[in-house]
Scaffold this active site. Structure first.
Site, PDB file in Angstrom:
ATOM      1  N   ARG A   7      -0.022 -16.080 158.701  1.00  0.00           N
ATOM      2  CA  ARG A   7      -0.206 -14.828 157.943  1.00  0.00           C
ATOM      3  C   ARG A   7       1.145 -14.170 157.655  1.00  0.00           C
ATOM      4  O   ARG A   7       1.272 -13.383 156.726  1.00  0.00           O
ATOM      5  CB  ARG A   7      -1.070 -13.844 158.744  1.00  0.00           C
ATOM      6  N   ASP A  12     -12.875 -16.309 146.519  1.00  0.00           N
ATOM      7  CA  ASP A  12     -13.067 -17.753 146.530  1.00  0.00           C
ATOM      8  C   ASP A  12     -14.472 -18.040 145.968  1.00  0.00           C
ATOM      9  O   ASP A  12     -14.657 -18.056 144.759  1.00  0.00           O
ATOM     10  CB  ASP A  12     -12.867 -18.214 147.983  1.00  0.00           C
TER      11      ASP A  12
END
Ligand code: IMP
Length: 182
Positions: A167, A105
Site C-alpha cells: 500500500r 472493479d
C-alpha cells in the site's frame, strides 16, 4: 521490483498520479462550489492515500469520514453481498457528499455503498474513484470522476494492496506472477 514469486512493474508514476489528483481536485472544487461543508467519505482501506492527497486539492471546506465495507460471495457469479465493517461517524442527511474509492472493479462495492448512503437522504452524492477497470464490470455503475482507466490487471501501490502489502508504494504497479504455483 521483484518479490517472492511475483514482480511489480510500474504502470502509473507518482508524478502522473499527482498531476491527475490536482486536476480532479480542481473539477471537484468547481462542482461543489456552492456547498457549505462537503463530507468526503473514504472507503477503507484502499482509498486512504488517495483521499489524503485529494482533499488537499479540494478548495472548498470539507469534513472527512470513513466507511469500511467488504464484499463477499461467489467469485464466479455476480451474487455478491457487501457488508459494512465500519460505518460513518457522522450523519449525511441533507449534506453534499463525495465518496472516494480506490478502484472500481466489478462495481459491486461502490454500487451497494452508494445505494446504502443514498438511503440516508444526502442533498447530493457523487463518487470519485482513482482507478477504473471497466472490462471487469458486473454491475452497471460509473464514478462521476475517475483518475485513470486501466486494463484488466491486478494493481498495487498508492493505497492498494496485494495480501495487505505494498500500500505504501508511491506509484501504481501491476503484479506479474513469476511462480506458476501462485
Ligand atoms: P469491486 O466490488 O469488484 O468493484 O471491488 C472493489 C474493491 O476490490 C476495491 O475497493 C479494492 O479494494 C479491490 N480491488 C479490485 N481490484 C483490485 C486490484 O487490482 N488491486 C487491489 N485491489 C483491488
Amino acid at each position: 521490483m521483484s518479490q517472492d514469486g511475483y514482480v511489480i512493474d510500474q504502470m502509473i508514476s507518482a508524478k502522473a498520479i499527482a498531476a491527475r489528483v490536482e486536476a480532479l481536485g480542481a473539477e471537484i472544487t468547481e462542482a461543489f462550489r456552492d456547498t457549505d461543508r462537503l463530507v468526503v467519505v473514504g472507503l477503507l482501506r484502499g482509498s486512504f492515500v488517495f483521499i489524503a492527497d485529494l482533499i488537499r486539492e479540494i478548495g472548498v471546506p470539507c469534513e472527512v469520514d470513513f466507511l469500511e465495507a467488504s464484499s463477499y460471495g461467489n467469485e464466479t457469479t455476480s451474487t455478491r453481498e457487501v457488508r459494512v465493517l465500519k460505518d460513518l461517524r457522522g450523519t449525511i442527511g441533507g449534506r453534499d457528499v463525495l465518496v472516494v474509492e480506490d478502484i472500481v472493479d466489478t462495481g459491486h462495492t461502490i454500487s451497494k455503498v452508494m445505494e446504502m448512503l443514498r438511503a440516508r437522504a444526502p442533498r447530493r452524492i457523487e463518487c470519485c474513484a482513482m482507478l477504473d477497470k471497466p472490462s471487469r464490470r458486473e454491475v452497471d455503475v460509473k464514478a462521476r470522476w475517475t483518475g485513470f482507466e486501466i486494463p484488466d490487471e491486478f494493481v498495487v501501490g498508492y493505497g492498494l494492496d496485494y495480501a495487505q502489502n505494498h500500500r505504501n508504494l508511491p506509484f501504481i504497479g501491476t503484479v506479474r506472477f513469476t511462480d506458476p504455483q501462485k
